[in-house]
Design an enzyme around this catalytic site. Structure first.
Site, PDB file in Angstrom:
ATOM      1  N   PRO A 296       0.839  -1.219   0.000  1.00  0.00           N
ATOM      2  CA  PRO A 296       0.000   0.000   0.000  1.00  0.00           C
ATOM      3  C   PRO A 296       0.860   1.249   0.000  1.00  0.00           C
ATOM      4  CG  PRO A 296      -0.664  -1.505   1.757  1.00  0.00           C
ATOM      5  CD  PRO A 296       0.638  -2.019   1.212  1.00  0.00           C
ATOM      6  N   PHE A 297       0.246   2.340  -0.461  1.00  0.00           N
ATOM      7  CA  PHE A 297       0.880   3.659  -0.383  1.00  0.00           C
ATOM      8  C   PHE A 297      -0.082   4.583   0.342  1.00  0.00           C
ATOM      9  CE2 PHE A 297       1.418   7.991  -1.825  1.00  0.00           C
ATOM     10  CZ  PHE A 297       2.754   8.190  -1.529  1.00  0.00           C
TER      11      PHE A 297
END
Lengths: 67, 67, 67, 67, 67, 67
Positions: free
Chosen positions: A2-3
């Site tokens: 994830p970012f």
């Protein structure tokens, strides 16, 4: 993988608090969604209060009024 | 017309390197996708290492450990 | 560790082209700035032409006029 | 509840102009889409001209040429 | 007043999990930084695996290889 | 040359309203900051209510309660 991008006003948050925030968000994504913490990226943007508006006003102006 | 945002840690990248990066990304979008380079926008954000987390740690801490 | 976000209009770009774009941007960041390709993340956003404006008009309208 | 991010080159825009921009965008979203201005957030990012590319060049270089 | 954007691959995360993630991030920002939860905004973007690249490859391709 | 990203919940905003919003924001940037409207880009993201959180809750849940 994830970012996460976190935008907050620039108010002198310490490196230690930032580290705890990054750790906390990374752990949440691992615990809730099973995301691999090793590839989770968290970027914190600190924004001047003149550049942050809410309710049609800058945070600078709101704070001057005591809000 | 594409818009590209590149986030990197702030490590003193020179204006010449930034210019090469902007040129390279713009050319890629033209060559691969036929995008008009004249309206391709590239914005580079340089982020303090205290504000960038990966693997649940800040880059500052990782570098102190020699990673 | 860089993070790249590429916004383009949704025009049916193939998975193969997207893969080439991701490879190309990752290689550029490695070659120009020495960034580790293993932790470079690229996210492509495809945007409806009704939702993309340039010159004060949507891309939908501009294309209807033949631009 | 909308969130608006405005990226411009860093050119010394005054706090008063930023306040007018925030007010204007917030009003537009209320007038056109009926969005609640009290929870509309606007964040302005000011970007160095070395970090902004258009047409494959940085804004710094374009301005040096007089564009 | 913080704004948080979380990008993950589109893998059918349930509304309940998303709600827990939003709650968890909002609580973290309140607990660690004293941010007002009432004005904390969290937006989750779910990205197709063809559109997410890491290590120069799309997630689609990596998963086909069993990674 | 400004770039504006507007995130709203997905509520069936018509193409005509989007076009007015794009025109309005572009005009504001020209009138207030002297920005060239020809190169002003506006991208609208429409976000599912399950994916938008405020006050620690999703918009879906808030609307179910009648807020």
């Amino acid at each position: 993988m994830p970012f996460v991008n976190i935008k907050i006003t620039r108010d002198g948050v310490s490196p230690e608090k930032k580290a705890l925030l990054i750790r906390g968000v990374t752990d949440l994504l691992a615990d809730l969604l099973g995301k691999n913490p090793r590839t989770t990226v968290v970027v914190i943007d600190e924004v001047e209060t003149d550049n942050w508006g809410i309710g049609g006003e800058t945070v600078t102006v709101r704070r001057q009024r005591g809000e």
